[in-house]
Write an enzyme that holds these catalytic residues in place. Sequence first.
Site, PDB file in Angstrom:
ATOM      1  CB  ILE A  74      -0.938   0.005   1.222  1.00 46.66           C
ATOM      2  CG1 ILE A  74      -1.881  -1.201   1.150  1.00 46.66           C
ATOM      3  CG2 ILE A  74      -1.732   1.296   1.292  1.00 46.66           C
ATOM      4  CD1 ILE A  74      -2.770  -1.364   2.365  1.00 46.66           C
ATOM      5  CB  CYS A  75       0.961   4.350   0.042  1.00 44.09           C
ATOM      6  SG  CYS A  75       1.538   6.047  -0.184  1.00 44.09           S
ATOM      7  CD  GLN A  76       7.882   4.786   2.029  1.00 42.21           C
ATOM      8  OE1 GLN A  76       7.336   4.689   3.123  1.00 42.21           O
ATOM      9  NE2 GLN A  76       9.020   5.453   1.864  1.00 42.21           N
TER      10      GLN A  76
END
Length: 367
Positions: free
Chosen positions: A151-153
């Site tokens: 998720i995301c980074q």
Amino acid sequence: MLPFLTMPMRFEDAVEKYAAIAQKMVNGIENLSHLREDDIKIGVTTKESVYREDKIVLYRFQPLVEQPLNTPVLIVYALINRPFMVDLQAGRSLVANLLKLGLDVYLIDWGYPTRADRWTSLDDYINGYINNCVDFISTKHSLAKINLLGICQGGTFSLCYSAIYPEKVKNLITMVTPVDFQRNHALLNMQGGCTLGAEAIDIDLMVDASGNIPGDYLNIEFLMLKPWQLGVLKYLDFPEIMDNEDKLLNFLRMEKWIFDSPDQTGEAYRQFLKDFYQGNKLIKGEVMIGDRQVDLRNICAPVLNLYAEKDHLVTPASSLALEQYIGTTDYTVRSFPVGHVGMYVSSKVQKDLPTAIAEWLQERTEI
């Protein structure tokens, strides 16, 4: 916002509106007066710590079905903020919904870095912590490969991991994940220096001076991307919801999560900003994690790429670039009409997103 401040009205109507708002304020203060820290809980789904190393903890959530999917899912969250946004509260929990659909879910909690972690690098996070957690899960379940949900980074980390260790990843899911960091219309990319490089922000000077990067600095950075909406408007709207205890608790849980920001270890922050934002090396195949080169063409596992159509932090174009660089032919993309945080907490998305993930995995995992 307060209605009598934004539109002309008769004196009598203004008095009536003011009285209603005053009553809301009285009820809201009463609600606030009896709330305690324990009432504002996030990370509500039952879980147990199964592996620890340094500051990190690997959790396994208690399965909710008798025979969960054979291959577990490891959630890799970003280093920024706490990972329990995916398990914010009952009724708005991606984790809980995945468990109900028969998945076996693990999650890495990165913890709170201290000055002693100043030299912790991306090599430590990816070749160290993530790899050790994957090996632990694989051994526990007697599997050669597991599923990753980044998720995301954490999605970017998962891409790097899957490119370095393709033999350990059965299926890869990326959610609101930045891939092409030089999309100039993206404010976060520009602030990270994708346009001007070190002239925009001198990462070396920042890390050398600060050591770890304070979480408060990162909070301000994100809030300033939408200063009116995130720094002013939501607080002007607060009197409208504070008399409703459920809405008040929802607001306070979000505030608790937003401002619970761990510091970033200096060396990991240095490499991530310089190599990914300023150098855009991920799509060039030039990122080195320790002594291992990240070549996205090595990713041959099936990939499900999930993005938010209204994302102001990770623009759709940045995520959609993934298809051009990976080696797999089994690539699926899904979009949802929300912003970055809405992917975790929107009630609309919670009806569709967990099902999309579970069905996609079930089609590719032996039961």
